[in-house]
Scaffold this motif. Structure first.
Motif, PDB file in Angstrom:
ATOM      1  N   HIS A   1      43.593  30.735  32.119  1.00 14.75           N
ATOM      2  CA  HIS A   1      42.302  31.539  32.206  1.00 14.75           C
ATOM      3  C   HIS A   1      42.076  32.281  30.755  1.00 14.75           C
ATOM      4  O   HIS A   1      41.233  33.255  30.455  1.00 14.75           O
ATOM      5  CB  HIS A   1      42.757  32.821  33.086  1.00 14.75           C
TER       6      HIS A   1
ATOM      7  N   LEU B   1      47.552  43.733  30.851  1.00 16.73           N
ATOM      8  CA  LEU B   1      46.565  44.471  31.720  1.00 16.73           C
ATOM      9  C   LEU B   1      46.322  45.845  31.030  1.00 16.73           C
ATOM     10  O   LEU B   1      46.944  46.292  30.401  1.00 16.73           O
ATOM     11  CB  LEU B   1      47.297  44.996  32.929  1.00 16.73           C
TER      12      LEU B   1
ATOM     13  N   GLN C   1      44.123  48.167  35.509  1.00 14.09           N
ATOM     14  CA  GLN C   1      44.727  47.276  36.277  1.00 14.09           C
ATOM     15  C   GLN C   1      46.263  47.275  36.427  1.00 14.09           C
ATOM     16  O   GLN C   1      46.633  46.997  37.510  1.00 14.09           O
ATOM     17  CB  GLN C   1      44.426  45.841  35.465  1.00 14.09           C
TER      18      GLN C   1
ATOM     19  N   SER D   1      37.033  45.390  42.070  1.00 12.95           N
ATOM     20  CA  SER D   1      37.033  44.549  40.705  1.00 12.95           C
ATOM     21  C   SER D   1      38.343  44.449  40.136  1.00 12.95           C
ATOM     22  O   SER D   1      38.733  43.478  39.650  1.00 12.95           O
ATOM     23  CB  SER D   1      36.220  45.578  39.722  1.00 12.95           C
ATOM     24  N   LEU D   2      39.396  45.527  40.305  1.00 15.59           N
ATOM     25  CA  LEU D   2      40.746  45.404  39.989  1.00 15.59           C
ATOM     26  C   LEU D   2      41.398  44.296  40.821  1.00 15.59           C
ATOM     27  O   LEU D   2      42.237  43.672  40.172  1.00 15.59           O
ATOM     28  CB  LEU D   2      41.268  46.880  39.979  1.00 15.59           C
TER      29      LEU D   2
ATOM     30  N   GLU E   1      40.130  41.772  41.968  1.00 18.58           N
ATOM     31  CA  GLU E   1      39.753  40.351  41.493  1.00 18.58           C
ATOM     32  C   GLU E   1      40.528  40.054  40.126  1.00 18.58           C
ATOM     33  O   GLU E   1      40.771  38.918  40.001  1.00 18.58           O
ATOM     34  CB  GLU E   1      38.432  40.185  41.316  1.00 18.58           C
ATOM     35  N   ASP E   2      40.586  41.014  39.224  1.00 14.13           N
ATOM     36  CA  ASP E   2      41.397  41.019  38.047  1.00 14.13           C
ATOM     37  C   ASP E   2      42.718  40.306  38.202  1.00 14.13           C
ATOM     38  O   ASP E   2      43.136  39.586  37.458  1.00 14.13           O
ATOM     39  CB  ASP E   2      41.223  42.206  37.138  1.00 14.13           C
TER      40      ASP E   2
ATOM     41  N   ASP F   1      42.787  36.855  39.202  1.00 14.84           N
ATOM     42  CA  ASP F   1      42.807  36.011  38.250  1.00 14.84           C
ATOM     43  C   ASP F   1      43.746  35.313  37.288  1.00 14.84           C
ATOM     44  O   ASP F   1      44.010  34.423  37.038  1.00 14.84           O
ATOM     45  CB  ASP F   1      41.433  36.620  37.279  1.00 14.84           C
TER      46      ASP F   1
END
Length: 765
Positions: A289, A320, A324, A357-358, A360-361, A364
C-alpha cells in the motif's frame, strides 16, 4: 457417474496440492464445475481430464477407458440434501507447507485425527483450512469448523460441553435431543459421526482435555486440531508441528503478498519478521500500500531496534496517526467476534463517519479484517498487540459506551415489539448513532445479527462491574429475545446480573429483575421457584405505586394457576389485576383480559370468554394502541375464540381462527407463539377427522420448539394434542404423546406435568 473416475480425479487434485480456485484458474475451468467432477455429480470433458493430469504430472492415457465408461453411464446424480460447510475462506497466496500437507492428506485417507501445533501466528489455522478445502470432495457429509478460543485474548475458552452442543446442532441434531450432561453429549456426538464421512476442524484448542470428548469413535470422520500446545496426552493422534517458514517459502510468501518483486533486501525483512507467516503478511501489506517505497524503505522502518515478531506490529502502529492508533487499541477490547461501524463509533465515542473512516484505514494496513461487508474483526495476535499497546488503560469507559449502544438498540426493539412492562433502563452515554431501527423487522434483524456480540458485551460488563448496562442488557434481552426461544439461557443472564441490580439499589429496577426472573422460571416449568420471585416483584412494585407492574405480576401468577389446573384461582387473580389498572391503561388491560378469557375457556364458560374478547377489541379500537401491541392482543383474542369454539363443538371455526393466529405469528416472527397456534390447528383438524393434516401441523410445531430449545413449551403443546388424540378415539397415538410429555417432564424437572402425563397414559391404555 462411476465412483472409479471420481476417485481418480480426486487423487489428481491431491497431487496438485491446489485449492479449487487455483486449480480452476490453471486449467481454465470453474471451481463449481470442478467440485461437481470431484464429487461424482458430473463427468468432465476429456480435455479437462487431460489438463488435470498435466497439472498433476501424470499420464492421462490410463484414464481414457475409465472416462469412457463413466461418460456412457448416467451423468447426473439425484439431488441430495444440503450439507453443512462451515470452513473459513481458503487463504490467498498460500505458500509452502507441502510436507505437512502430504501428511495431512495421507492421514485423511485413514480417517485418523491430526493435531497441528506451533507458536501463535505460525500458520496452523491456514494449513488446516487449506487442507480441509483440498479434502472437501472426499468428505461429502459435511465440513464443520469450530474456534475453541483456547488462546483468544479476552475470551473464555469454549468448554467441551458447549462445543458439543454447537457441533451437534451443526449436524442437524435438534436442541431438544441434545442431553444436558457432557458424557451423554459426547456419546451422541460419536453416534452421529459413526455413519458419516465428514471433516471436523477444531481450531485454537487450549489443551488435550478441551478436545478429548470432541473426537469421533468409529467411522470415517477426519478431525484436524490446531493448538499452541502439543497434544501428547491424546492417544492415536498424528502430530504435525509447524515451525516458521523456510527461507525460500518465506521469500515467496512475501513476494506474492506484496504483489510482485520489489528492489531491496528481502532477506533482512524476513529476518526482522522471524519468517513468521502472519508477520510477513503484515509487513508485505504495508509495502503493497506504499507504491513509492522499496523493500529497503521497509527495512529502514524495521531497523530502529532488534525487533521481535510482535515488533512488526509495532512498526505498523508507528505508521498510524493518533486517532488511528487509539481506534486500534479500542478494537482490541471488543469482546465479541466482530463489530460494525455503529458499535465502533459508540466504543470510541466519535461520530459515525469518523469511525467508518478509521476502520477502513485499519483494513487497508491489515491491522483489521473485513470478512463481510461492514463487519470487522481483529486477528488474535493483533488483538493481543492492541491490548499490550495500552496495557495500563482502564477498559471500563469504552466497554460502558459499547454496552450503552447495545442497550439503546434493544430499547428500540422493545418499543417496536409491543412489550408492556415498563423498565427503568439507565443509559448514561447515548451512542453517536444507531442503525435504522424504525420498523419492527429492521429491529428484529439487527438484534439477531448482533446477538452474539451483545451477549459477549453483557458478560464483560458483568465481569467489570459496569452495573447499569449489565442489568439493562439482561432485562431487555430477556423480553425481546424470548420470541426466539432459549429462555433458559436468558434466565442465566438474569441470575448473573442480579448482584449488579442489588448494588444499584433502585427498588423499581430490582422489582423488574425479579419479575423477569419469575417469568423465566415459569416458562421453564419451575413453578415452585417462580412464585416467590413474582410475589417479591409484586410487593416491590406495589411499594413503588407501579400499578402496571403489579398487574403484570398478577398476570404471571395467574398463568401459574392455569398451568396447575386452577382456572378459578387464575380468574380471581386476573380480576384483581383489572381492578388495579386505571381505565386509561388500555394496553395492559387488554393483556390482562386476554388472560381472563383463557381462564374462562378452561372453566368451560365459553360465552363469558367471548364477551371478554369483545370487550378487549372495543378497548383496542378506542385506545388506538401501537401495532405490535395490537397484534399480540389480537393473537390472544384469536386463541380464546378458537378454543371456545372447539369447546362448543365447532371445530371448523376453531380451525379458521387458529390458522389466522398462525399467520399473525409468522408475520410478527413470534416462533414460540407460532408453535402454540399450529398446535391449535392440529387439535381442530383432529376433531374434524383430518388426521394426517393434524399430524403434519403438530410435527411442524414440535420442530419449531425443538430448534428453539424449549422443552417446557414442547411438553405444554404435546399435552393438549395427546388429549385430542384420546378424545377422537386414537388411544395409541395419545399414549405416544403422553409418554413424550412424561419423558420431557422427567428430563427437565417439570414436576407439575408428571402426574398429568401419567394419568393420560393410564387413560390411553
Amino acid at each position: 457417474m462411476g465412483d472409479e473416475l471420481a476417485g481418480a480425479l480426486g487423487q489428481l487434485r491431491d497431487l496438485t496440492g491446489r485449492s479449487l480456485r487455483e486449480l480452476g484458474r490453471d486449467i481454465n475451468a470453474s471451481s463449481s464445475s470442478l467440485s461437481r467432477y470431484f464429487s461424482g455429480q458430473a463427468v468432465p470433458p476429456w480435455p479437462t481430464v487431460v489438463a488435470l493430469c498435466k497439472a498433476a504430472g501424470r499420464d492421462p492415457r490410463p484414464l481414457r477407458e475409465v472416462w469412457e465408461r463413466a461418460k456412457d453411464g448416467p451423468t447426473q446424480q439425484p439431488a441430495s440434501a444440503p450439507i453443512r460447510n462451515d470452513l473459513p475462506h481458503d487463504i490467498t497466496a498460500f505458500t509452502g507447507r507441502q510436507a505437512e500437507l502430504d501428511v495431512l492428506l495421507a492421514a485423511a485417507r485413514d480417517g485418523s485425527v491430526v493435531a497441528i501445533d506451533g507458536m501463535g501466528g505460525v500458520g496452523k489455522s491456514a494449513v488446516a483450512v487449506h487442507a480441509a478445502h483440498l479434502l472437501t470432495a472426499h468428505f461429502p457429509d459435511g465440513q464443520l469448523y469450530l474456534d475453541l478460543h483456547g488462546f483468544t485474548p479476552g475470551r473464555e475458552r469454549v468448554d467441551s460441553g458447549e462445543a458439543l452442543r454447537v457441533l451437534l446442532t451443526a449436524l442437524g441434531v435438534q436442541p431438544g435431543r441434545i442431553p444436558d450432561g457432557g458424557a451423554e453429549r459426547a456419546a451422541l456426538w460419536r453416534s452421529e459421526l459413526a455413519t458419516r464421512r465428514a471433516i471436523v476442524l477444531l481450531d485454537n484448542a487450549a489443551d488435550a482435555n478441551q478436545v478429548r470428548d470432541l473426537l469421533p469413535g468409529a467411522g470415517q470422520t477426519f478431525v484436524i486440531i490446531t493448538s499452541r500446545r502439543r497434544m501428547v496426552e491424546l492417544d492415536g493422534v498424528q502430530p504435525i508441528s509447524l515451525d516458521v517458514l523456510p527461507a525460500e517459502d518465506a521469500a515467496r510468501l512475501f513476494v506474492e503478498s506484496v504483489g510482485g518483486s520489489r528492489l531491496g533486501d528481502v532477506d533482512e525483512v524476513l529476518r526482522r519478521c522471524g519468517n513468521l507467516p502472519l508477520a510477513i503478511r503484515v509487513a508485505a501489506a504495508r509495502l503493497r500500500h506504499r507504491p513509492t517505497w522499496t523493500v529497503d524503505t521497509l527495512v529502514e522502518r524495521l531497523r530502529d531496534g532488534e525487533l521481535a515478531v510482535s515488533d512488526v506490529f509495532e512498526m505498523s502502529l508507528r505508521q498510524l496517526d493518533p486517532a488511528q492508533r487509539r481506534m486500534f487499541r479500542l478494537l482490541g477490547l471488543v469482546p465479541g467476534e466482530d463489530i460494525d461501524a455503529y458499535a465502533t463509533a459508540a466504543l470510541a465515542g466519535i461520530p459515525l463517519a469518523n469511525a467508518r473512516s478509521l476502520l477502513e484505514d485499519l483494513v487497508d494496513v491489515h491491522l483489521v479484517q473485513e470478512p463481510a461487508p461492514g463487519r470487522y474483526r481483529m486477528h488474535d495476535l493483533l488483538r493481543q498487540t492492541a491490548r499490550a499497546d495500552d496495557a495500563e488503560a482502564d477498559p471500563v469507559p469504552a466497554i460502558a459506551r459499547l454496552a450503552d449502544y447495545y442497550l439503546s438498540g434493544l430499547v428500540s426493539v422493545k418499543e417496536l415489539s409491543g412489550v408492556l412492562i415498563p423498565l427503568p433502563v439507565i443509559i448514561t452515554q447515548p451512542p453517536p448513532a444507531l442503525p435504522d431501527l424504525s420498523t419492527f423487522h429492521q429491529a428484529v434483524d439487527w438484534t439477531d445479527a448482533e446477538w452474539a456480540n451483545l451477549m459477549a458485551t453483557f458478560t464483560l460488563a458483568v465481569e467489570l462491574r459496569i452495573d447499569a448496562p449489565a442489568v439493562g442488557l439482561a432485562q431487555l434481552a430477556t423480553i425481546t429475545q424470548s420470541r426466539r426461544g432459549g429462555i433458559a439461557r436468558l434466565g442465566r443472564a438474569l441470575v448473573a446480573s442480579m448482584p449488579a441490580a442489588e448494588r444499584l439499589g433502585q427498588r423499581r429496577l430490582l422489582a423488574s429483575h425479579r419479575y423477569l426472573r419469575g417469568a423465566v422460571l415459569l416458562r421453564t416449568g419451575h413453578l415452585a421457584e417462580a412464585v416467590p420471585e413474582l410475589e417479591a416483584a409484586r410487593t416491590l412494585m406495589a411499594a413503588e405505586a407501579d400499578l402496571i407492574g403489579e398487574a403484570l405480576a398478577l398476570l404471571q401468577l395467574a398463568d401459574i394457576r392455569l398451568f396447575t389446573g386452577d382456572a378459578a384461582g387464575a380468574a380471581e387473580l386476573l380480576r384483581e389485576a383489572t381492578e388495579l389498572l386505571p381505565a386509561s391503561e388500555a394496553a395492559t388491560r387488554v393483556q390482562v383480559w386476554g388472560g381472563l378469557g383463557q381462564a374462562l375457556v378452561e372453566l368451560g364458560k365459553y360465552e363469558d370468554a367471548r364477551a371478554v374478547v369483545a370487550e378487549v377489541r372495543d378497548v383496542r379500537r378506542g385506545a388506538a394502541t401501537a401495532a405490535p401491541v395490537d397484534q399480540q392482543s389480537e393473537r390472544v383474542c384469536l386463541e380464546v375464540l378458537g378454543r371456545a369454539a372447539l369447546g362448543q363443538g365447532d371445530a371448523q371455526t376453531a380451525l379458521d381462527l387458529a390458522e389466522q393466529a398462525v399467520a399473525l405469528n409468522q408475520a410478527t416472527r413470534q416462533q414460540v407463539f407460532e408453535a402454540a397456534s399450529l398446535t391449535d390447528t392440529a387439535i381442530a383438524l383432529r376433531h374434524l377427522g383430518r388426521v394426517e393434516e393434524a399430524s403434519a401441523r403438530y410435527a411442524e410445531a414440535a420442530r419449531i420448539l425443538e430448534r428453539a430449545g424449549e422443552p417446557h413449551r414442547l411438553a405444554r403443546i404435546c399435552l393438549p394434542y395427546a388429549e385430542a388424540c384420546l378424545l377422537t378415539g386414537d388411544a395409541e397415538t395419545a399414549a405416544v404423546h403422553f409418554a413424550t410429555v412424561l419423558e420431557l417432564s422427567t428430563t427437565h424437572g417439570i414436576d407439575y406435568l408428571i402426574p398429568i402425563s401419567k394419568d393420560g397414559l393410564a387413560r390411553a391404555f
